[in-house]
Design a protein around this motif. Structure first.
Motif, mmCIF file in Angstrom:
data_model
loop_
_atom_site.group_PDB
_atom_site.id
_atom_site.type_symbol
_atom_site.label_atom_id
_atom_site.label_comp_id
_atom_site.label_asym_id
_atom_site.label_seq_id
_atom_site.Cartn_x
_atom_site.Cartn_y
_atom_site.Cartn_z
ATOM 1 N N TRP A 45 0.816 -1.213 0.000
ATOM 2 C CA TRP A 45 0.000 0.000 0.000
ATOM 3 C C TRP A 45 0.856 1.272 0.000
ATOM 4 O O TRP A 45 0.680 2.176 0.820
ATOM 5 C CB TRP A 45 -0.943 -0.006 1.200
ATOM 6 N N VAL A 46 1.785 1.326 -0.938
ATOM 7 C CA VAL A 46 2.735 2.442 -0.997
ATOM 8 C C VAL A 46 2.056 3.707 -1.520
ATOM 9 O O VAL A 46 1.308 3.673 -2.491
ATOM 10 C CB VAL A 46 3.938 2.071 -1.886
ATOM 11 N N TYR A 47 2.345 4.820 -0.876
ATOM 12 C CA TYR A 47 1.840 6.126 -1.318
ATOM 13 C C TYR A 47 2.954 7.155 -1.192
ATOM 14 O O TYR A 47 3.961 6.935 -0.507
ATOM 15 C CB TYR A 47 0.625 6.551 -0.492
ATOM 16 N N SER A 48 2.779 8.291 -1.859
ATOM 17 C CA SER A 48 3.785 9.355 -1.814
ATOM 18 C C SER A 48 3.209 10.609 -2.461
ATOM 19 O O SER A 48 2.117 10.564 -3.035
ATOM 20 C CB SER A 48 5.047 8.916 -2.578
ATOM 21 N N PRO A 49 3.949 11.720 -2.415
ATOM 22 C CA PRO A 49 3.505 12.913 -3.149
ATOM 23 C C PRO A 49 3.772 12.805 -4.648
ATOM 24 O O PRO A 49 3.411 13.712 -5.402
ATOM 25 C CB PRO A 49 4.370 14.040 -2.542
ATOM 26 N N PHE A 50 4.404 11.714 -5.084
ATOM 27 C CA PHE A 50 4.834 11.587 -6.477
ATOM 28 C C PHE A 50 3.904 10.644 -7.247
ATOM 29 O O PHE A 50 3.489 9.618 -6.734
ATOM 30 C CB PHE A 50 6.256 11.017 -6.565
ATOM 31 N N GLY A 51 3.620 10.997 -8.490
ATOM 32 C CA GLY A 51 2.942 10.067 -9.387
ATOM 33 C C GLY A 51 1.547 9.689 -8.941
ATOM 34 O O GLY A 51 0.903 10.347 -8.127
ATOM 35 N N ARG A 52 1.061 8.578 -9.510
ATOM 36 C CA ARG A 52 -0.273 8.098 -9.201
ATOM 37 C C ARG A 52 -0.258 7.210 -7.965
ATOM 38 O O ARG A 52 0.639 6.396 -7.784
ATOM 39 C CB ARG A 52 -0.838 7.274 -10.373
ATOM 40 N N SER A 53 -1.230 7.395 -7.099
ATOM 41 C CA SER A 53 -1.357 6.561 -5.913
ATOM 42 C C SER A 53 -2.776 6.689 -5.392
ATOM 43 O O SER A 53 -3.556 7.539 -5.826
ATOM 44 C CB SER A 53 -0.362 6.993 -4.829
#
Length: 299
Positions: A155-163
């Protein structure tokens, strides 16, 4: 002064790769070589060994992957090429150069029927093509070389790219209510938290030949949540800075059918990596706010 450690990272645009690039810039003892298409094309597996050897890294981080879980169901050949055959060739190159490899894998290698968090020794039974291809990649790397770490995360998320995080905030701009699955649970994990510890694992491998530092490990944020819990935390952080807001209506996975089946339990136990590498990621909710703030600042 010692020369920087050369981390060769596969990929250019993925969430974890972007986090590795940013985090690496904060550490002068690290030099990152990020390789993606056209220089490194994981669909062209015959070229991988030669490309990696030209770069002479100290360690390889296999971060690029075919991550379209639903599309993989109808695109099996490409999924296995990128997630299985390419990692094997990366391991062949690393073995030839006598350098360690860190390979990122996934909670989707499990079927989700266990009632408690999965440990590394649990039997992997993927539900779909994506998980099957990632599990095959793990097996091929393990067969090629011993000097490896396979990191399963979730369940990886970040401010980058699609999530998932970006999707929730995008929908909250135009909708008053969001329907979010509540009967699937996992460990929402910040790519930035993950990146910092990937570098620590790499340094540990270079500093010690201890076999206990090698093998398969789980690395996720501390604590767990359902997708609905995760969505509510994202929206709470957004409201706190006057960002998009909406109400969450909790639904079952049966109400939101997808081409690929998802495990109902994606929770991973990260105790092994804490015991051997001294790594423990923050509680999942503690890292959400920072990512939400950064994402909204750059919209």
């Amino acid at each position: 002064m010692s020369p920087p450690i050369r981390f060769l990272v596969t990929g250019l645009t993925g969430q974890v790769v972007q986090a590795l690039l940013e985090t690496g810039r904060e550490q002068p003892e690290i030099a990152i070589i990020a390789l993606g298409r056209p220089q490194l094309d994981l669909m062209n597996t015959k070229s991988i060994v030669g490309v990696l050897k030209e770069c002479s890294p100290d360690i390889v981080v296999s971060a690029a992957a075919y991550t379209s879980v639903d599309l993989a169901e109808s695109d099996r050949v490409a999924a296995f090429k990128v997630n299985s055959e390419a990692p094997r060739e990366l391991a062949v190159a690393a073995s030839d150069m006598r350098v360690p490899i860190i390979h990122l894998s996934t909670d989707y290698v499990f079927d989700g029927t266990k009632n408690t968090p999965y440990v590394e020794t649990d039997t992997a039974v993927p539900l779909g093509v994506y998980g099957q291809s990632k599990l095959q990649g793990e097996k091929l790397i393990s067969a090629v070389m011993d000097d490896h770490v396979i990191l399963r995360t979730a369940w990886v998320y970040s401010p980058f790219g699609r999530s998932f995080m970006r999707t929730i905030l995008d929908h909250a701009r135009t909708r008053k209510e969001l329907l979010v699955v509540d009967d699937q649970v996992g460990n929402p994990t910040s790519a930035l938290d993950l990146a910092r510890e990937i570098f620590r694992v790499g340094k540990n491998l270079l500093n010690s030949r201890d076999r206990e530092l090698r093998g398969t490990f789980h690395l996720t944020a501390t604590g767990d949540a359902s997708w609905a819990d995760f969505a509510e935390e994202i929206l709470k952080a957004s409201r706190a800075i006057d960002g998009p807001s909406a109400e969450v209506r909790r639904i079952s996975a049966a109400d939101y059918p997808t081409p690929a089946r998802r495990p109902s339990n994606s929770r991973l136990c990260s105790r092994k990596i804490q015991d051997h590498h001294g790594i423990r990621l923050p509680v999942w909710s503690a890292s959400v706010s920072a990512s939400v703030c950064r994402l909204l600042q750059h919209v």
